[in-house]
Design a protein around this motif. Sequence first.
Motif, PDB file in Angstrom:
ATOM      1  N   SER A  84      -5.292 117.922 -25.858  1.00  0.00           N
ATOM      2  CA  SER A  84      -5.793 116.548 -25.736  1.00  0.00           C
ATOM      3  C   SER A  84      -6.718 116.353 -24.542  1.00  0.00           C
ATOM      4  N   ASP A  85      -6.854 117.370 -23.700  1.00  0.00           N
ATOM      5  CA  ASP A  85      -7.778 117.267 -22.566  1.00  0.00           C
ATOM      6  C   ASP A  85      -9.227 117.532 -22.970  1.00  0.00           C
ATOM      7  N   SER A  86      -9.431 117.966 -24.194  1.00  0.00           N
ATOM      8  CA  SER A  86     -10.804 118.191 -24.664  1.00  0.00           C
ATOM      9  C   SER A  86     -11.596 116.895 -24.605  1.00  0.00           C
ATOM     10  N   GLY A  87     -12.865 117.018 -24.242  1.00  0.00           N
ATOM     11  CA  GLY A  87     -13.710 115.832 -24.182  1.00  0.00           C
ATOM     12  C   GLY A  87     -14.926 116.083 -23.324  1.00  0.00           C
ATOM     13  N   PHE A  88     -15.660 115.019 -23.100  1.00  0.00           N
ATOM     14  CA  PHE A  88     -16.880 115.069 -22.291  1.00  0.00           C
ATOM     15  C   PHE A  88     -16.561 114.371 -20.974  1.00  0.00           C
ATOM     16  N   TYR A  89     -16.650 115.108 -19.883  1.00  0.00           N
ATOM     17  CA  TYR A  89     -16.265 114.591 -18.573  1.00  0.00           C
ATOM     18  C   TYR A  89     -17.515 114.252 -17.771  1.00  0.00           C
ATOM     19  N   LEU A  90     -17.504 113.052 -17.238  1.00  0.00           N
ATOM     20  CA  LEU A  90     -18.663 112.551 -16.509  1.00  0.00           C
ATOM     21  C   LEU A  90     -18.270 112.168 -15.089  1.00  0.00           C
ATOM     22  N   CYS A  91     -19.050 112.627 -14.150  1.00  0.00           N
ATOM     23  CA  CYS A  91     -18.908 112.224 -12.761  1.00  0.00           C
ATOM     24  C   CYS A  91     -19.974 111.170 -12.473  1.00  0.00           C
ATOM     25  N   ARG A 110     -18.925 119.385 -21.063  1.00  0.00           N
ATOM     26  CA  ARG A 110     -18.251 119.383 -22.370  1.00  0.00           C
ATOM     27  C   ARG A 110     -17.115 120.389 -22.306  1.00  0.00           C
ATOM     28  N   LEU A 111     -15.878 119.901 -22.320  1.00  0.00           N
ATOM     29  CA  LEU A 111     -14.702 120.754 -22.249  1.00  0.00           C
ATOM     30  C   LEU A 111     -14.050 120.853 -23.619  1.00  0.00           C
ATOM     31  N   THR A 112     -13.854 122.070 -24.074  1.00  0.00           N
ATOM     32  CA  THR A 112     -13.129 122.322 -25.318  1.00  0.00           C
ATOM     33  C   THR A 112     -11.901 123.156 -24.989  1.00  0.00           C
ATOM     34  N   VAL A 113     -10.738 122.621 -25.300  1.00  0.00           N
ATOM     35  CA  VAL A 113      -9.493 123.344 -25.072  1.00  0.00           C
ATOM     36  C   VAL A 113      -9.036 123.900 -26.412  1.00  0.00           C
ATOM     37  N   THR A 114      -8.835 125.224 -26.461  1.00  0.00           N
ATOM     38  CA  THR A 114      -8.530 125.874 -27.740  1.00  0.00           C
ATOM     39  C   THR A 114      -7.101 126.407 -27.773  1.00  0.00           C
TER      40      THR A 114
END
Lengths: 114, 113
Positions: A84-91, A110-114
């Motif tokens: 569920s941590d997958s997503g697009f992280y913006l600073c 862009r984080l993809t957790v597999t």
Amino acid sequence: SQTIHQWPATLVQPVGSPLSLECTVEGTSNPNLYWYRQAAGRGLQLLFYSVGIGQISSEVPQNLSASRPQDRQFILSSKKLLLSDSGFYLCAWSLPTGTNSPLHFGNGTRLTVT
Amino acid sequence: AQSVTQLDSQVPVFEEAPVELRCNYSSSVSVYLFWYVQYPNQGLQLLLKYLSGSTLVKGINGFEAEFNKSQTSFHLRKPSVHISDTAEYFCAVRSGGSYIPTFGRGTSLIVHP
């Protein structure tokens, strides 16, 4: 002029692995700093913000943490990633004075957790 | 507390047509209002901002927005859109000494040739 750098641009990590995303700002002092997450097809979720070194406010309980070891450096971390941590992280950063300063965003990770 | 409502999740329009993206806010104190644009796989870029003064503000890329205090609205407009305007648009409000802006859920502008 001020610039914001965020890296890496993309990241694929297995479940249970650690995470470290870094963000640095140049050209301004004592900025307010923010971490947002954007899930696919959804709006922005504020994760953390900081008004000074060592001062971190968390907006939602989660598997993530943030640190601000230097004035213009903001780090997002996790000890063990979840799917569920997958997503697009913006600073993002804003000027420290007043509430009329807009936020200025980095290009995101862009984080993809597999 | 402050909130932002973007009434349309998606707005399709033909190239060279005018467009309006709607934004309504609620806040008990004076506000500062912003519009951002986000292209695919990029961060948000500030289009324009209303801080005080003239209620009609002009931004980059030919966009403008009008602050209407009585209707608590800050709608974004462009008289003639281009294919390159296809993107996600976010409205945001800051008020009351808060460090935290509130963002709307975004409106996807889709420009067809």
